[in-house]
Design a protein around this motif. Structure first.
Motif, short mmCIF file in Angstrom:
data_model
loop_
_atom_site.label_atom_id
_atom_site.label_comp_id
_atom_site.label_asym_id
_atom_site.label_seq_id
_atom_site.Cartn_x
_atom_site.Cartn_y
_atom_site.Cartn_z
N GLY A 69 62.61 92.67 16.45
CA GLY A 69 61.56 92.41 17.43
C GLY A 69 61.76 91.09 18.15
O GLY A 69 61.55 90.99 19.37
N GLU A 70 62.15 90.06 17.42
CA GLU A 70 62.41 88.76 18.02
C GLU A 70 63.52 88.85 19.07
O GLU A 70 63.41 88.30 20.17
CB GLU A 70 62.80 87.74 16.95
N THR A 72 67.95 106.05 13.33
CA THR A 72 69.23 106.66 13.70
C THR A 72 69.37 106.71 15.22
O THR A 72 70.45 106.45 15.78
CB THR A 72 69.34 108.08 13.12
N LEU A 73 68.27 107.02 15.91
CA LEU A 73 68.29 107.08 17.37
C LEU A 73 68.27 105.69 17.99
O LEU A 73 68.95 105.43 18.99
CB LEU A 73 67.07 107.87 17.87
N ASP A 74 67.50 104.79 17.39
CA ASP A 74 67.35 103.45 17.93
C ASP A 74 67.30 102.45 16.78
O ASP A 74 66.25 102.23 16.18
CB ASP A 74 66.06 103.35 18.76
N PRO A 75 68.45 101.82 16.44
CA PRO A 75 68.49 100.87 15.32
C PRO A 75 67.56 99.67 15.52
O PRO A 75 67.34 98.92 14.57
CB PRO A 75 69.97 100.41 15.32
N LYS A 76 67.03 99.49 16.72
CA LYS A 76 66.12 98.36 16.99
C LYS A 76 64.66 98.79 17.00
O LYS A 76 63.80 98.05 17.47
CB LYS A 76 66.48 97.72 18.34
N CYS A 77 64.36 99.97 16.48
CA CYS A 77 62.98 100.47 16.48
C CYS A 77 62.18 99.73 15.40
O CYS A 77 62.23 100.08 14.21
CB CYS A 77 62.96 101.98 16.23
N VAL A 78 61.44 98.73 15.80
CA VAL A 78 60.77 97.82 14.87
C VAL A 78 59.75 98.55 14.01
O VAL A 78 59.68 98.35 12.79
CB VAL A 78 60.09 96.68 15.65
#
Length: 649
Positions: free
Chosen positions: A473-474, A440-446
């Motif tokens: 991640g890519e 929710t805070l960071d949609p890119k948190c792998v």
């Protein structure tokens, strides 16, 4: 009754000057001195208030600080005093207020002078400052805030000693009418280069995830106070005993280029130390010193967060050397210095005895609990001065045993990563809840996707979640990053979430029966990280045998030849699949039994494999045998006549 004199009227003393320029000015100066004295007294009262009501909390916090930074006993009183000031002004108590807030509420009714009361109220805007002293006039300093470039005037109420113009300083400022007042005084470090010190603070701020260096400096004022005196480089190229002049020439070129790029001194020192160790080991004749300086420069970028990371191509152009030669020389340095670099990065995070993590490692696992400490330790390497590798190792060991107290993250990305670390310490549904909060805070948190994949109800769901994490991640790393760092991924901490997601994706594919696709993913992981810290080779070997890829399996065993149960029993297994119960298979089995005789009872069925595998093992121990049998039994049981053959051996 005496008539009051207007400021613009002639002074009654007969000087012919206006009153404000004559006796009125003296009166104003007198009042200013009175207020200065009262401000000084107010600062002292704040300290007494803090120690009267909050001494236990202050001393407990300071003890944690002292343990971490190893403050000498003769320095304790000074640092304890500064810590009390910082704690009183900036540390939030359980009710969200500071000691200063409570002091103001307590003192406001006691102060009769409105001006002083107004000044005290503005102290809520206190700030930490680091910068340069550009002018000194009596007890008023003109300074430049290095973090904001503001020009400020600040008073020192108790001027004990003169300050040098151009000196770097740190301190805490309180508002004082139209200027500021130091609380208690600026701490100057005239020998420390200004730009180097400011860059050090800004880099620390960026790595900590702060958007504002000023906010970071205020939060970590005490840590920076302890770090700053030691950020200058300590390794002297000229004083080192180089075997050949060309070796010194390489060190000088590397040092010059790193400094031109603004890299902090500890990075420069580390590069010189590694080069010195290489020269002691190899004694190689060098025709092109620029080539070795460029290669060593690139080597540093592979395991250090650099201010100006450059690709091999960029470094080749900068040093004027062929990129192909740089690449091969870099690999030569990397191979030769592998042990030294590994000790710099990982010595504090590996077990010192012969107990190892269970392998193959579960690729669905999130970040290890020491990974956060590792990141802090690697940053800490740049904050210290090391003369040799022994000092580096000692520092890393202390960092692991006494990690820095957790600080509140200031960005959504930082908060999300902290939630992931919290999830790794949690159990049950709490892990997934924290991972969802992180996304929710960071949609890119792998790593959040990795944890959710681990807790997924089906392999289909795990595949979908891990793929999302892998793709995020890519995108985060970028195509150029993959090209430049292929072969050294795990050594760069920022790659690890991606590597975990990719391993999780491959595992889900494997479990769903898409073995050939999974093999491609596993092979790519090994190309990115041939050192295979994740234990991918063990899973890939199983996949190769499942698909009948004998040649690939044999090549894999040769690439990762090891005298362990995995290495030796898998050689036997492959030979049995290829050639049956051959004489060579019998010979291989004898070698395997010498390494660990406990495997045979589990493969022959004499002993039952436990439902839960051990979390760790010792080489040659039954724990290693249980893990091996548990991961490979399905392959062994497919061999007809195996039990009879094993009894004969």
């Amino acid at each position: 009754m005496m008539r009051s004199v207007g400021r613009n009227e002639s002074c009654p003393c007969g000087s012919g000057k206006k009153y404000k320029k004559c006796c009125g000015a003296k009166e104003a100066v007198s009042i200013t001195h009175v207020i200065e004295g009262e401000v000084d007294d107010l600062q002292k009262r704040l300290i007494h208030f803090a120690l009267d009501y909050y001494e236990d909390a202050i001393l407990k916090g300071f003890d944690d600080y002292q343990d971490y930074f190893e403050i000498e006993e003769d320095q304790r009183q000074f640092f304890e005093f500064v810590y009390t000031i910082w704690y009183s002004l900036f540390h939030e108590l359980e009710n969200g207020k500071t000691i200063l807030d409570n002091f103001i509420a307590s003192e406001a009714g006691k102060i009769k002078r409105p001006k002083l009361k107004q000044i005290m109220q503005t102290w809520k805007s206190a700030r930490a400052i680091a910068g340069e002293i550009i002018d000194v006039e009596n007890n008023v300093l003109t300074v430049i805030d290095g973090l904001s470039s503001e020009k400020l005037k600040a008073m020192v109420t108790n001027l004990q000693s003169p300050y040098e113009k151009g000196a770097f300083f740190v301190g805490i400022l309180l508002p004082f009418d139209q200027m500021h007042v130091f609380f208690p005084a600026p701490f100057d470090l005239p020998e420390l280069p200004l730009q180097e010190a400011i860059m050090f603070i800004k880099q620390k701020s960026e790595r900590a995830g702060y958007e504002s260096p000023q906010e970071f400096f205020t939060d970590f004022f005490m840590e920076i106070m302890g770090d700053l005196p030691g950020i200058g480089g300590m390794v002297d190229v000229n004083s080192m005993e180089w075997e050949l002049p060309v070796y010194k020439e390489v060190a000088e070129r590397l040092k010059r280029e790193l400094e031109l790029l603004g890299e902090i001194p500890p990075i420069v020192d580390l590069g010189i130390i590694l080069w010195f160790q290489y020269c002691e080991k190899k004694q190689k004749r060098i025709k092109n010193p620029s080539l070795y300086a460029a290669s060593l420069h690139y080597l540093l970028t592979t395991f250090n967060p650099m201010k100006s990371p450059l690709t091999q191509k960029e470094l080749a152009e900068r040093y004027g050397v062929p990129v192909g030669s740089l690449s091969s020389t870099y690999r030569e340095l990397d191979d030769e210095l592998e042990d030294e670099i590994r000790r710099v990065i990982e010595i504090a995070f590996e077990e010192e005895n012969d107990s190892f993590p269970a392998v193959p490692l579960n690729p669905l696992r999130g970040p290890s609990l020491t990974e956060q400490v590792m990141q802090e330790a690697l940053e800490g390497i740049q904050d210290q001065n090391f003369e040799n590798m022994e000092e580096l190792n000692e520092f890393l060991n202390k960092k692991l045993s006494a990690p820095t107290p957790k600080k509140e993250q200031k960005t959504n990305k930082g908060r999300a990563q902290q939630l992931v670390y919290n999830a790794m310490e949690a159990t049950g549904d709490r892990r997934s809840i924290l991972a969802q909060e992180a996304l929710t805070l960071d949609p890119k948190c792998v790593d959040a996707y990795v944890i959710l994949a681990e807790n997924a109800d089906t392999y289909e769901e795990a595949m979908m979640l891990s793929k999302k994490g892998m793709e995020a991640g890519e995108k985060e790393l970028g195509k150029t990053f993959f090209k430049d760092n292929k072969g050294h991924f795990w050594g760069l901490l920022e790659t690890r979430p991606y590597m975990r997601a990719k391993a999780a994706y491959a595992d889900a594919l494997h479990q769903l029966g898409y073995t050939m696709v999974a093999i491609q993913e596993y092979e790519q992981l090994l190309e990115l990280n041939p050192n295979d810290n994740q234990g991918i080779r063990y899973i890939l070997f199983v996949a190769y045998l499942e698909e009948g890829k004998w040649v690939a399996a044999e090549r894999l065993l040769k690439q990762y030849e090891e005298p362990t149960a995995n290495g030796l029993y898998n050689k036997v297994l492959l030979e049995l699949y290829k050639n049956g119960f051959s004489a060579n298979a019998a010979k291989m089995l004898k070698d395997a039994k010498k390494a660990n005789p406990h495997v045979i009872p589990f493969l022959s069925g004499k002993k039952r494999i436990p439902m839960s595998l051990p979390e760790g093992y010792r080489l040659g121990d039954e724990s290693e045998a249980i893990i091996y049998a548990g991961e490979h039994y399905q392959l062994w049981e497919k061999i007809e006549g195996l039990q009879k053959w094993l009894k004969k051996q």
